[in-house]
Scaffold this motif. Structure first.
Motif, PDB file in Angstrom:
ATOM      1  N   LYS A  37       0.863  -1.179   0.000  1.00 15.52           N
ATOM      2  CA  LYS A  37       0.000   0.000   0.000  1.00 15.52           C
ATOM      3  C   LYS A  37       0.897   1.225   0.000  1.00 15.52           C
ATOM      4  CE  LYS A  37      -3.202   2.449   3.112  1.00 15.52           C
ATOM      5  NZ  LYS A  37      -3.830   2.417   4.457  1.00 15.52           N
ATOM      6  N   GLN A  38       0.603   2.161  -0.894  1.00 20.19           N
ATOM      7  CA  GLN A  38       1.398   3.381  -0.945  1.00 20.19           C
ATOM      8  C   GLN A  38       0.493   4.587  -0.819  1.00 20.19           C
ATOM      9  OE1 GLN A  38       3.695   4.124  -4.530  1.00 20.19           O
ATOM     10  NE2 GLN A  38       5.184   5.351  -3.412  1.00 20.19           N
ATOM     11  N   GLU A  39       0.617   5.283   0.285  1.00 22.61           N
ATOM     12  CA  GLU A  39      -0.133   6.519   0.492  1.00 22.61           C
ATOM     13  C   GLU A  39       0.623   7.676  -0.141  1.00 22.61           C
ATOM     14  OE1 GLU A  39      -2.262   6.499   4.580  1.00 22.61           O
ATOM     15  OE2 GLU A  39      -0.453   5.300   4.842  1.00 22.61           O
ATOM     16  N   SER A  40      -0.112   8.722  -0.389  1.00 25.00           N
ATOM     17  CA  SER A  40       0.469   9.881  -1.076  1.00 25.00           C
ATOM     18  C   SER A  40       1.670  10.421  -0.314  1.00 25.00           C
ATOM     19  CB  SER A  40      -0.609  10.965  -1.202  1.00 25.00           C
ATOM     20  OG  SER A  40      -0.092  12.092  -1.875  1.00 25.00           O
ATOM     21  N   GLY A  41       2.774  10.580  -1.015  1.00 24.86           N
ATOM     22  CA  GLY A  41       3.968  11.148  -0.408  1.00 24.86           C
ATOM     23  C   GLY A  41       4.780  10.187   0.440  1.00 24.86           C
ATOM     24  N   LYS A  42       4.428   8.909   0.394  1.00 26.64           N
ATOM     25  CA  LYS A  42       5.136   7.925   1.215  1.00 26.64           C
ATOM     26  C   LYS A  42       5.654   6.783   0.354  1.00 26.64           C
ATOM     27  CE  LYS A  42       2.404   8.788   5.379  1.00 26.64           C
ATOM     28  NZ  LYS A  42       1.572   8.162   6.443  1.00 26.64           N
ATOM     29  N   GLY A  43       6.526   5.977   0.940  1.00 28.59           N
ATOM     30  CA  GLY A  43       6.979   4.786   0.267  1.00 28.59           C
ATOM     31  C   GLY A  43       5.991   3.645   0.435  1.00 28.59           C
ATOM     32  N   PRO A  44       6.061   2.626  -0.402  1.00 24.02           N
ATOM     33  CA  PRO A  44       5.166   1.472  -0.259  1.00 24.02           C
ATOM     34  C   PRO A  44       5.334   0.796   1.101  1.00 24.02           C
ATOM     35  CG  PRO A  44       6.256   1.444  -2.394  1.00 24.02           C
ATOM     36  CD  PRO A  44       6.926   2.513  -1.577  1.00 24.02           C
ATOM     37  N   GLN A  45       4.214   0.346   1.619  1.00 20.73           N
ATOM     38  CA  GLN A  45       4.207  -0.312   2.926  1.00 20.73           C
ATOM     39  C   GLN A  45       3.630  -1.718   2.767  1.00 20.73           C
ATOM     40  OE1 GLN A  45       1.695   1.651   5.764  1.00 20.73           O
ATOM     41  NE2 GLN A  45       2.553   0.588   7.511  1.00 20.73           N
ATOM     42  N   PHE A  46       4.297  -2.695   3.333  1.00 19.83           N
ATOM     43  CA  PHE A  46       3.861  -4.087   3.267  1.00 19.83           C
ATOM     44  C   PHE A  46       2.475  -4.256   3.883  1.00 19.83           C
ATOM     45  CE2 PHE A  46       4.456  -8.651   3.401  1.00 19.83           C
ATOM     46  CZ  PHE A  46       3.768  -9.056   4.535  1.00 19.83           C
ATOM     47  N   ILE A  47       1.600  -4.989   3.169  1.00 21.34           N
ATOM     48  CA  ILE A  47       0.275  -5.305   3.712  1.00 21.34           C
ATOM     49  C   ILE A  47       0.211  -6.777   4.093  1.00 21.34           C
ATOM     50  CG2 ILE A  47      -2.206  -5.375   3.275  1.00 21.34           C
ATOM     51  CD1 ILE A  47      -1.820  -3.295   1.115  1.00 21.34           C
ATOM     52  N   ILE A  48       0.457  -7.634   3.116  1.00 21.91           N
ATOM     53  CA  ILE A  48       0.316  -9.061   3.328  1.00 21.91           C
ATOM     54  C   ILE A  48       1.049  -9.789   2.210  1.00 21.91           C
ATOM     55  CG2 ILE A  48      -1.843  -9.287   1.990  1.00 21.91           C
ATOM     56  CD1 ILE A  48      -2.820 -11.225   4.225  1.00 21.91           C
TER      57      ILE A  48
END
Lengths: 111, 111
Positions: A37-48
């Protein structure tokens, strides 16, 4: 080359409804997949993540389904919340050090 | 929460300037990566490293260079910035598992 792709570039969902994000992959030998998941202005974040010896894996409000027959991966988000608005990427492990990312699906949650 | 840092977060610079984007991680990961990403689009691998003194080019051709003198540090350098280098640059690292942890990214604009 072989790559992972997403069916839809955008998804609009009503708050509280369930979301389903799809991804097709082409490498039948792939044995590991990740949703980010990548929110605006951030790096991708692991979900599953899920390994190829599984069909389904559940996390907190999220479920990943793997259909190896048709080489399809999906991410289901239960009771979608405004904080779920983001771009979602699936990624496929190519080897010990490389992941191949799809183009992403932008999810917008309507209040 | 992954401990991977990137500086600067935003950079606007003129054509022809030399720039270095910094990336550090405190997890002791051997593998580190640089990706280039246009807004909302897929991630393209431009460089990776297996460990100290190991660097390899990724799938997307890039005029940038990298170095890995210390495990925790993986800077990316552009000797002469051009408008075509305008993009977001994401640094990531991974350890024994395949999951990659991403930094917040550097948004580069070359005027």
């Amino acid at each position: 080359g072989e790559s992972v792709g997403l069916h839809l570039p955008t998804l609009s969902v009503q708050e509280g409804d369930n979301s389903i994000i799809n991804c097709a992959y082409s490498n039948s030998a792939s044995d590991y997949f990740i949703w980010y998941k990548q929110e605006s202005g951030k790096g991708p974040q692991f979900i599953i993540d899920i390994r190829s010896n599984m069909d389904k894996r559940q996390g907190q409000r999220v479920t990943v389904l793997l259909n190896k027959t048709v080489k399809h991966l999906s991410l289901q988000i239960a009771a979608t919340q405004p904080g779920d608005s983001a771009v979602y990427f699936c990624a496929e492990r190519l080897n010990d050090y490389k992941l191949s990312f799809g183009a992403g699906t932008t999810v917008t949650v309507r209040a | 929460e992954a401990d991977i840092y990137q500086t600067p977060r935003y950079l606007v610079i003129g054509t022809g300037k030399k720039i270095t984007l910094e990336c550090s991680q405190t997890m002791g990961h051997d593998k580190m990566y640089w990706y280039q990403q246009d807004p909302g689009m897929e991630l393209h691998l431009i460089h990776y490293s297996y460990g100290v003194n190991s660097t390899e080019k990724g799938d997307l051709s890039s005029e940038s260079t990298v170095s890995r003198i210390r495990t925790e540090h993986f800077p990316l350098t552009l000797e002469s910035a051009r408008p075509s280098h305008t993009s977001q640059y994401l640094c990531a690292s991974s350890g024994e598992v395949y999951e990659q942890y991403f930094g917040p990214g550097t948004r580069l604009t070359v005027t």
